[in-house]
Motif scaffolding. Structure first.
Motif, PDB file in Angstrom:
ATOM      1  N   ARG A  22       0.806  -1.221   0.000  1.00 22.20           N
ATOM      2  CA  ARG A  22       0.000   0.000   0.000  1.00 22.20           C
ATOM      3  C   ARG A  22       0.836   1.267   0.000  1.00 22.20           C
ATOM      4  NH1 ARG A  22       0.718  -3.816   3.052  1.00 22.20           N
ATOM      5  NH2 ARG A  22       1.459  -2.478   4.674  1.00 22.20           N
ATOM      6  N   SER A  23       1.435   1.576   1.147  1.00 18.10           N
ATOM      7  CA  SER A  23       2.057   2.904   1.296  1.00 18.10           C
ATOM      8  C   SER A  23       3.276   3.045   0.384  1.00 18.10           C
ATOM      9  CB  SER A  23       2.475   3.116   2.747  1.00 18.10           C
ATOM     10  OG  SER A  23       3.329   2.054   3.130  1.00 18.10           O
ATOM     11  N   PHE A  24       4.053   1.984   0.238  1.00 19.25           N
ATOM     12  CA  PHE A  24       5.295   2.101  -0.516  1.00 19.25           C
ATOM     13  C   PHE A  24       5.048   2.262  -2.008  1.00 19.25           C
ATOM     14  CE2 PHE A  24       9.632   2.349  -0.686  1.00 19.25           C
ATOM     15  CZ  PHE A  24      10.199   1.456  -1.559  1.00 19.25           C
ATOM     16  N   GLN A  29       5.664   5.416  -7.230  1.00 17.09           N
ATOM     17  CA  GLN A  29       5.016   6.133  -8.328  1.00 17.09           C
ATOM     18  C   GLN A  29       5.479   7.582  -8.429  1.00 17.09           C
ATOM     19  OE1 GLN A  29       0.909   5.129  -9.078  1.00 17.09           O
ATOM     20  NE2 GLN A  29       1.141   3.254  -7.884  1.00 17.09           N
ATOM     21  N   GLU A  30       6.141   8.075  -7.359  1.00 13.17           N
ATOM     22  CA  GLU A  30       6.675   9.446  -7.400  1.00 13.17           C
ATOM     23  C   GLU A  30       8.088   9.486  -7.981  1.00 13.17           C
ATOM     24  OE1 GLU A  30       3.491  10.328  -5.054  1.00 13.17           O
ATOM     25  OE2 GLU A  30       5.062  10.682  -3.545  1.00 13.17           O
ATOM     26  N   LEU A  31       8.636   8.332  -8.315  1.00 16.26           N
ATOM     27  CA  LEU A  31       9.997   8.324  -8.873  1.00 16.26           C
ATOM     28  C   LEU A  31      10.018   9.002 -10.240  1.00 16.26           C
ATOM     29  CD1 LEU A  31      11.059   4.684  -7.913  1.00 16.26           C
ATOM     30  CD2 LEU A  31      12.320   6.766  -7.290  1.00 16.26           C
ATOM     31  N   PRO A 270      11.683   4.205   3.836  1.00 15.24           N
ATOM     32  CA  PRO A 270      11.740   2.912   4.552  1.00 15.24           C
ATOM     33  C   PRO A 270      12.756   2.909   5.700  1.00 15.24           C
ATOM     34  CG  PRO A 270      11.748   2.562   2.183  1.00 15.24           C
ATOM     35  CD  PRO A 270      11.959   4.026   2.397  1.00 15.24           C
ATOM     36  N   GLN A 271      13.866   3.636   5.554  1.00 11.38           N
ATOM     37  CA  GLN A 271      14.901   3.648   6.609  1.00 11.38           C
ATOM     38  C   GLN A 271      14.404   4.413   7.839  1.00 11.38           C
ATOM     39  OE1 GLN A 271      17.504   1.773   6.124  1.00 11.38           O
ATOM     40  NE2 GLN A 271      17.246   1.476   3.910  1.00 11.38           N
ATOM     41  N   VAL A 272      13.655   5.478   7.596  1.00 15.52           N
ATOM     42  CA  VAL A 272      13.117   6.279   8.705  1.00 15.52           C
ATOM     43  C   VAL A 272      12.036   5.483   9.441  1.00 15.52           C
ATOM     44  CG1 VAL A 272      11.592   8.245   9.091  1.00 15.52           C
ATOM     45  CG2 VAL A 272      13.718   8.544   7.810  1.00 15.52           C
ATOM     46  N   MET A 273      11.214   4.752   8.665  1.00 16.36           N
ATOM     47  CA  MET A 273      10.211   3.890   9.301  1.00 16.36           C
ATOM     48  C   MET A 273      10.899   2.807  10.135  1.00 16.36           C
ATOM     49  SD  MET A 273       7.460   5.186   8.038  1.00 16.36           S
ATOM     50  CE  MET A 273       6.053   4.250   7.542  1.00 16.36           C
ATOM     51  N   ALA A 274      12.050   2.330   9.632  1.00 19.25           N
ATOM     52  CA  ALA A 274      12.752   1.246  10.325  1.00 19.25           C
ATOM     53  C   ALA A 274      13.363   1.740  11.637  1.00 19.25           C
ATOM     54  CB  ALA A 274      13.830   0.651   9.412  1.00 19.25           C
ATOM     55  N   ILE A 275      13.965   2.929  11.676  1.00 15.79           N
ATOM     56  CA  ILE A 275      14.556   3.418  12.932  1.00 15.79           C
ATOM     57  C   ILE A 275      13.452   3.675  13.960  1.00 15.79           C
ATOM     58  CG2 ILE A 275      14.670   5.874  12.275  1.00 15.79           C
ATOM     59  CD1 ILE A 275      17.215   3.943  14.498  1.00 15.79           C
ATOM     60  N   ALA A 276      12.296   4.121  13.500  1.00 17.52           N
ATOM     61  CA  ALA A 276      11.152   4.321  14.411  1.00 17.52           C
ATOM     62  C   ALA A 276      10.681   2.970  14.950  1.00 17.52           C
ATOM     63  CB  ALA A 276      10.020   5.032  13.681  1.00 17.52           C
ATOM     64  N   THR A 277      10.651   1.960  14.075  1.00 23.26           N
ATOM     65  CA  THR A 277      10.252   0.606  14.493  1.00 23.26           C
ATOM     66  C   THR A 277      11.267   0.017  15.466  1.00 23.26           C
ATOM     67  OG1 THR A 277       9.149   0.257  12.367  1.00 23.26           O
ATOM     68  CG2 THR A 277       9.679  -1.716  13.639  1.00 23.26           C
ATOM     69  N   LEU A 278      12.558   0.281  15.195  1.00 22.99           N
ATOM     70  CA  LEU A 278      13.615  -0.252  16.065  1.00 22.99           C
ATOM     71  C   LEU A 278      13.483   0.329  17.486  1.00 22.99           C
ATOM     72  CD1 LEU A 278      16.011  -2.216  15.582  1.00 22.99           C
ATOM     73  CD2 LEU A 278      17.489  -0.215  15.497  1.00 22.99           C
ATOM     74  N   LYS A 296      -0.191   5.055  12.709  1.00 21.94           N
ATOM     75  CA  LYS A 296      -0.416   5.655  11.387  1.00 21.94           C
ATOM     76  C   LYS A 296      -0.001   7.131  11.376  1.00 21.94           C
ATOM     77  CE  LYS A 296      -1.949   5.118   7.137  1.00 21.94           C
ATOM     78  NZ  LYS A 296      -0.816   4.647   6.321  1.00 21.94           N
ATOM     79  N   GLY A 297      -0.385   7.836  12.439  1.00 22.36           N
ATOM     80  CA  GLY A 297      -0.092   9.277  12.517  1.00 22.36           C
ATOM     81  C   GLY A 297       1.397   9.540  12.523  1.00 22.36           C
ATOM     82  N   GLU A 298       2.131   8.707  13.262  1.00 21.22           N
ATOM     83  CA  GLU A 298       3.597   8.853  13.342  1.00 21.22           C
ATOM     84  C   GLU A 298       4.204   8.545  11.973  1.00 21.22           C
ATOM     85  OE1 GLU A 298       5.244   6.390  16.368  1.00 21.22           O
ATOM     86  OE2 GLU A 298       7.270   7.178  16.158  1.00 21.22           O
ATOM     87  N   ALA A 299       3.669   7.507  11.303  1.00 20.34           N
ATOM     88  CA  ALA A 299       4.185   7.123   9.978  1.00 20.34           C
ATOM     89  C   ALA A 299       3.993   8.266   8.993  1.00 20.34           C
ATOM     90  CB  ALA A 299       3.478   5.864   9.497  1.00 20.34           C
TER      91      ALA A 299
END
Ligand code: IN0
Length: 348
Positions: A22-24, A29-31, A270-278, A296-299
């Motif tokens: 979904r989100s990715f 598509q913005e590339l 994806p890297q920013v989502m990963a550090i938040a998840t970590l 969701k709000g944080e994402a």
């Protein structure tokens, strides 16, 4: 002959992209025009490979040849696969994989070469791992095995993306030269997901945490879920987080070398989502009982902030501070975690 108008076919590929992530999908598509189709198809080919590897209802004697020949399959017009289990998440992608193949064959030869080369290496790696796992059933024994498995399923994606960025001319050739940094971009995402997905994988009968780490805390992998082992489980997950922290400097360095805005967003989010998840999974016993995700709000806040290096550095600094605050002096990993955080601080 084309049974579907070309634009119809391409549209179908982007529908599959929306279906698989979904989100990715929106970020892809913005590339820039030069990259969008190549990376969309690369993503779908990888999802196809993953859908074969992931499906425990496919026998090994069927699965291994599929994985090992996937780099040839993507050149076979009309090929598709109907034998995934009924609840395999993305089975529809393989049922209509002939559409992905048609679009793959319309890419520039340079992009086709990168995608088939990575597919060949990944398919072989997945097959070797699946064969080994079947034999010894202790999936990942040493930290070295852990790094090799994550290299196959995620590090190679970093290789392929870096080669595509370089091939497009939108990024320096040097981005594809430093294999260690490209590899660590994938390892950061994959290792963080493997910590987050402890419970989901355990329920699927799969374990990816290296025995070399968890055996210091419990005798059986599943014993990490026992309330009587909660302190050991807490310290075990810290050891896993410590292992992931080692690749953070390379992640920040790779991102700082990007020049194209759409490439930066595609890599940084994806890297920013990963550090938040970590930071979320660190010292958090919930991972042993359910699948936790950042809100969701944080994402949304993170996605909109991940458009330049200064913001990304600030976000990493924010979550590394959360980890530092949650770091428990009674945890045997306390000192090494403090030192890993200090090393990253120097880099920033
Ligand atoms: C295993 C993985 C980490 C490589 C999967 N992987 C990613 O995780 C996606 C993100 C994604 O799919 N997010 C999902 C979240 C989820 O499903 O959990 C979403 O829906 O938001 O990003 C990676 C990805 C993006 C950008 C740069 C990368 C460099 C090296 C390796 C991977 C890189 C990815 C790029 C490509 Cl081309 C293919 C796959 C991936």
């Amino acid at each position: 002959q084309k049974t579907m108008a070309n634009d119809e076919q391409k549209k179908k590929c982007y529908q599959f992209l929306d279906m698989t992530s979904r989100s990715f999908a929106a970020v892809i598509q913005e590339l820039d025009d030069e990259l969008r189709d190549a990376i969309c198809i690369f993503y779908l080919v990888l999802r196809g490979l993953d859908t074969v590897e992931d499906d425990m209802t496919i026998s090994l004697e069927k699965k291994l040849p599929l994985l090992r020949s996937f780099d040839k399959i993507i050149y076979q017009r009309g090929w598709n696969f109907n034998e995934n289990g009924p609840n395999e998440k993305d089975r529809e992608l393989l049922v209509q994989f002939d559409v992905v193949i048609e679009e793959f064959l319309r890419l520039k030869p340079g992009y086709q070469r990168v995608i088939s080369d990575i597919t060949e290496k990944m398919g072989k790696g997945m097959a070797d791992y699946a064969a080994g796992e079947h034999r010894e059933n202790t999936s990942v024994a040493t930290i070295k095995d852990f790094d090799l498995y994550c290299h196959y399923v995620a590090g190679l994606v970093g290789y392929g993306l870096s080669d595509i960025f370089a091939e497009s001319g939108l990024e320096d050739k040097s981005i594809a030269k430093d294999k260690v940094k490209a590899n660590n971009m994938g390892l950061f995402l994959q290792k963080t997901n493997i910590i987050r997905d402890y419970r989901e994988d355990l329920d699927d009968g799969r374990q990816f945490w290296p025995r070399e780490i968890w055996a210091n805390y419990v005798t059986e992998f599943k014993d990490l879920t026992l309330p009587s082992n909660s302190e050991k489980a807490r310290h075990c997950s810290s050891a896993m987080v410590l292992n992931v922290l080692h690749v953070v400097p390379d992640v920040l360095s790779y991102l700082s070398n990007l020049h194209n805005q759409s490439v930066f967003n595609f890599c940084a989010i994806p890297q920013v989502m990963a550090i938040a998840t970590l930071a979320l999974v660190f010292n958090n016993l919930d991972i042993y009982h359910k699948n936790i995700k950042i809100r969701k709000g944080e994402a949304v806040r993170l996605i909109s902030a991940s458009t330049n290096m200064d913001n990304v550095v600030e976000i990493f600094r924010e979550y590394l501070k959360v980890i530092s605050q949650k770091n428990d002096p009674l945890d045997p990993n306390f000192l090494e975690i403090s030192m890993a955080l200090g090393k990253i601080e120097q880099w920033i």
